[in-house]
Scaffold this motif. Sequence first.
Motif, PDB file in Angstrom:
ATOM      1  N   MET A   1     -37.651-112.830  42.856  1.00 34.57           N
ATOM      2  CA  MET A   1     -36.471-112.604  42.013  1.00 34.57           C
ATOM      3  C   MET A   1     -36.668-111.407  41.098  1.00 34.57           C
ATOM      4  O   MET A   1     -35.720-110.675  40.807  1.00 34.57           O
ATOM      5  N   ILE A   2     -37.906-111.203  40.650  1.00 37.95           N
ATOM      6  CA  ILE A   2     -38.179-110.054  39.790  1.00 37.95           C
ATOM      7  C   ILE A   2     -37.897-108.752  40.533  1.00 37.95           C
ATOM      8  O   ILE A   2     -37.287-107.822  39.987  1.00 37.95           O
ATOM      9  N   TRP A   3     -38.311-108.685  41.807  1.00 35.95           N
ATOM     10  CA  TRP A   3     -38.104-107.452  42.573  1.00 35.95           C
ATOM     11  C   TRP A   3     -36.632-107.250  42.921  1.00 35.95           C
ATOM     12  O   TRP A   3     -36.161-106.108  42.972  1.00 35.95           O
ATOM     13  N   ILE A   4     -35.921-108.339  43.164  1.00 38.24           N
ATOM     14  CA  ILE A   4     -34.479-108.214  43.412  1.00 38.24           C
ATOM     15  C   ILE A   4     -33.792-107.647  42.175  1.00 38.24           C
ATOM     16  O   ILE A   4     -32.963-106.733  42.258  1.00 38.24           O
ATOM     17  N   ASP A   5     -34.155-108.184  41.021  1.00 41.18           N
ATOM     18  CA  ASP A   5     -33.580-107.691  39.769  1.00 41.18           C
ATOM     19  C   ASP A   5     -33.944-106.226  39.555  1.00 41.18           C
ATOM     20  O   ASP A   5     -33.111-105.420  39.120  1.00 41.18           O
ATOM     21  N   THR A   6     -35.181-105.860  39.864  1.00 41.08           N
ATOM     22  CA  THR A   6     -35.623-104.472  39.701  1.00 41.08           C
ATOM     23  C   THR A   6     -34.806-103.530  40.565  1.00 41.08           C
ATOM     24  O   THR A   6     -34.368-102.460  40.111  1.00 41.08           O
ATOM     25  N   ILE A   7     -34.570-103.916  41.815  1.00 38.21           N
ATOM     26  CA  ILE A   7     -33.807-103.060  42.724  1.00 38.21           C
ATOM     27  C   ILE A   7     -32.351-102.956  42.284  1.00 38.21           C
ATOM     28  O   ILE A   7     -31.753-101.874  42.315  1.00 38.21           O
ATOM     29  N   VAL A   8     -31.769-104.074  41.838  1.00 37.39           N
ATOM     30  CA  VAL A   8     -30.378-104.045  41.365  1.00 37.39           C
ATOM     31  C   VAL A   8     -30.249-103.120  40.162  1.00 37.39           C
ATOM     32  O   VAL A   8     -29.314-102.302  40.081  1.00 37.39           O
ATOM     33  N   LEU A 125     -20.228-104.245  23.771  1.00 35.19           N
ATOM     34  CA  LEU A 125     -20.372-103.910  25.184  1.00 35.19           C
ATOM     35  C   LEU A 125     -21.798-103.488  25.524  1.00 35.19           C
ATOM     36  O   LEU A 125     -22.233-103.631  26.673  1.00 35.19           O
ATOM     37  N   GLU A 126     -22.539-102.997  24.535  1.00 39.52           N
ATOM     38  CA  GLU A 126     -23.896-102.534  24.787  1.00 39.52           C
ATOM     39  C   GLU A 126     -24.817-103.671  25.219  1.00 39.52           C
ATOM     40  O   GLU A 126     -25.762-103.447  25.981  1.00 39.52           O
ATOM     41  N   THR A 127     -24.552-104.885  24.734  1.00 44.81           N
ATOM     42  CA  THR A 127     -25.424-106.022  25.046  1.00 44.81           C
ATOM     43  C   THR A 127     -24.768-107.037  25.967  1.00 44.81           C
ATOM     44  O   THR A 127     -25.396-108.029  26.338  1.00 44.81           O
ATOM     45  N   ALA A 128     -23.505-106.829  26.324  1.00 47.46           N
ATOM     46  CA  ALA A 128     -22.797-107.778  27.189  1.00 47.46           C
ATOM     47  C   ALA A 128     -23.401-107.756  28.589  1.00 47.46           C
ATOM     48  O   ALA A 128     -23.836-106.722  29.086  1.00 47.46           O
ATOM     49  N   PRO A 134     -28.039-114.301  41.827  1.00 51.31           N
ATOM     50  CA  PRO A 134     -29.244-114.766  41.125  1.00 51.31           C
ATOM     51  C   PRO A 134     -29.697-113.863  39.989  1.00 51.31           C
ATOM     52  O   PRO A 134     -30.666-114.173  39.310  1.00 51.31           O
ATOM     53  N   VAL A 135     -29.021-112.727  39.780  1.00 50.99           N
ATOM     54  CA  VAL A 135     -29.482-111.794  38.758  1.00 50.99           C
ATOM     55  C   VAL A 135     -28.401-111.596  37.705  1.00 50.99           C
ATOM     56  O   VAL A 135     -27.216-111.797  37.950  1.00 50.99           O
ATOM     57  N   THR A 136     -28.844-111.208  36.527  1.00 49.95           N
ATOM     58  CA  THR A 136     -27.931-110.894  35.424  1.00 49.95           C
ATOM     59  C   THR A 136     -28.028-109.407  35.134  1.00 49.95           C
ATOM     60  O   THR A 136     -29.122-108.876  34.958  1.00 49.95           O
ATOM     61  N   VAL A 137     -26.879-108.755  35.100  1.00 48.42           N
ATOM     62  CA  VAL A 137     -26.874-107.304  34.881  1.00 48.42           C
ATOM     63  C   VAL A 137     -26.024-106.989  33.664  1.00 48.42           C
ATOM     64  O   VAL A 137     -25.094-107.722  33.312  1.00 48.42           O
ATOM     65  N   GLY A 138     -26.366-105.902  32.999  1.00 53.29           N
ATOM     66  CA  GLY A 138     -25.597-105.453  31.850  1.00 53.29           C
ATOM     67  C   GLY A 138     -24.219-104.974  32.267  1.00 53.29           C
ATOM     68  O   GLY A 138     -24.050-104.345  33.320  1.00 53.29           O
TER      69      GLY A 138
END
Length: 287
Positions: A1-8, A125-128, A134-138
């Motif tokens: 999951m860490i690598w998926i988040d990194t790629i996203v 919006l900066e922190t939303a 499975p990932v959370t993105v800004g």
Amino acid sequence: MIWIDTIVQGVLLGGLYALFAAGLSLVFGIMRLVNLAHGDLIVMGAYLILVIVSVLGLDPFVAALFAAPVMFVFGWVLQKAVLNRTLGEDILPPLLVTFGLSVVIQNSLLEGFSADSQRISMGALETASVAIGPVTVGLLPLLTFASAIVVIVGLNQIFYRTAIGRAFRATSDDPVTASLMGIRPDRVFATAMGLALVVVTIAALYLGTRSNFDPYVGPARLIYAFEAVIIGGLGSLWGTLAGGIIIGVAQTVGAAINPEWQILAGHVAFLIVLLIRPRGLFPRAVD
């Protein structure tokens, strides 16, 4: 999951680099002009938005709408009065003039705003953030990437669906023949530069809201823009997006391995692509 988040996260960062590069790709695709002041024009746009936000108290997105026409006019006049005089078989005059323009912009911004770092506030919006699978993105990086897609789709629509787009393509292919058909290459080039600076304004908005900036950060942004353009293929807008994504993913993966490798990893990815495809992934005159 860490690598998926990194790629996203790397893909979303690539959207910012694609915005940096889109205007550069547009100008090169139409008039074969390598603009060494491109990064500094992005920074100038960020300062213009900052001034509008500070003086008028507008939302940064609204301020960008006010800044875009100003940047368009500046680009039109710059191309018509200065850069058109340098175009020709020899590529050295445009390089020298745009290098000089870069120095002038940097020192003008330093004189007007000092060397202190600035930032354009986006508020909440900066922190939303938003969950995507499975990932959370800004939300701001997601908006940046969406803007890059909209810009590239919009530029392609202009090229292939409008009269000015036909003029762009005709002048790019053969300016002498185009002039015989009633097209004014000098005005077409000026319009292209104005349009490129509208794209620069969008890039400046996200540069100023996602990171600190000062009068001297332009050359670093120029490097990212050049690498994205060259990876994608000179003049290819969709290739520019692909190039930005490759650099962004390389940087986030490098940072995940070792924080000191972030910038280096992007440059290494650039060199690897050049070794495999010296002309870039999607080389074409205008896409």
